[in-house]
Design a protein around this motif. Structure first.
Motif, PDB file in Angstrom:
ATOM      1  N   VAL A  47       0.819  -1.211   0.000  1.00  0.00           N
ATOM      2  CA  VAL A  47       0.000   0.000   0.000  1.00  0.00           C
ATOM      3  C   VAL A  47       0.850   1.257   0.000  1.00  0.00           C
ATOM      4  O   VAL A  47       0.430   2.286  -0.521  1.00  0.00           O
ATOM      5  N   ASP A  61      -2.504   3.166  -5.881  1.00  0.00           N
ATOM      6  CA  ASP A  61      -3.621   3.968  -6.384  1.00  0.00           C
ATOM      7  C   ASP A  61      -4.847   3.853  -5.471  1.00  0.00           C
ATOM      8  O   ASP A  61      -5.587   4.816  -5.291  1.00  0.00           O
ATOM      9  N   SER A  62      -5.031   2.681  -4.890  1.00  0.00           N
ATOM     10  CA  SER A  62      -6.213   2.451  -4.059  1.00  0.00           C
ATOM     11  C   SER A  62      -6.213   3.267  -2.768  1.00  0.00           C
ATOM     12  O   SER A  62      -7.266   3.438  -2.143  1.00  0.00           O
ATOM     13  N   VAL A  63      -5.044   3.773  -2.361  1.00  0.00           N
ATOM     14  CA  VAL A  63      -4.965   4.515  -1.107  1.00  0.00           C
ATOM     15  C   VAL A  63      -4.420   5.921  -1.296  1.00  0.00           C
ATOM     16  O   VAL A  63      -4.348   6.686  -0.325  1.00  0.00           O
ATOM     17  N   GLU A  88     -13.266  -1.629   2.413  1.00  0.00           N
ATOM     18  CA  GLU A  88     -12.316  -2.422   1.622  1.00  0.00           C
ATOM     19  C   GLU A  88     -10.873  -2.286   2.081  1.00  0.00           C
ATOM     20  O   GLU A  88      -9.987  -2.978   1.582  1.00  0.00           O
ATOM     21  N   ASP A  89     -10.619  -1.397   3.027  1.00  0.00           N
ATOM     22  CA  ASP A  89      -9.286  -1.294   3.628  1.00  0.00           C
ATOM     23  C   ASP A  89      -9.082  -2.326   4.739  1.00  0.00           C
ATOM     24  O   ASP A  89      -7.978  -2.453   5.268  1.00  0.00           O
TER      25      ASP A  89
END
Length: 123
Positions: A47, A61-63, A88-89
């Protein structure tokens, strides 16, 4: 180097947590560091990562825009500030170290791992 992760817990969606990873046994500033997470049934993913000096960072990108990685070499500690958390985390979060200047997103490149701390985000 020994790594001890802490700071996980249960938080509502939209909330914040700060993870810490305390290092001991070796010179902390010799290691690039990463935060990884693994959710049930999923592969471990990077992450965030940070260089030895702290001058170069990476965020998945997700975080991106929600999580911030930092380090305090004087305190031998790595941090992950997590804001605007989403369900989703939810995962076990691990800190990892590699004796290089720059960090990698690949888990196989890391030599040392902490024990993991569970983050649960409720909706």
């Amino acid at each position: 180097v020994q790594l001890q992760a802490s700071g996980g817990g249960l938080v509502q969606a939209g909330g914040s947590l700060r993870l810490s990873c305390a290092a001991s046994g070796r010179t902390f500033s010799s290691f690039a560091m990463g935060w990884f997470r693994q959710a049930p049934g999923k592969e471990r993913e990077c992450v965030a990562a940070i260089s030895r000096s702290g001058g170069t960072t990476f965020a998945a990108d997700s975080v991106k825009g929600r999580f911030t990685i930092s380090r305090d070499n004087a305190k031998n500690t790595l941090y992950l500030q997590m804001d605007s958390l989403k369900p989703e985390d939810t995962a076990v979060y691990y800190c990892a170290a590699v004796e290089k200047q720059y960090a990698s997103v690949n888990s196989y490149e890391y030599t040392y791992w902490g024990q993991g701390t569970l983050v649960t985000v409720s909706s």
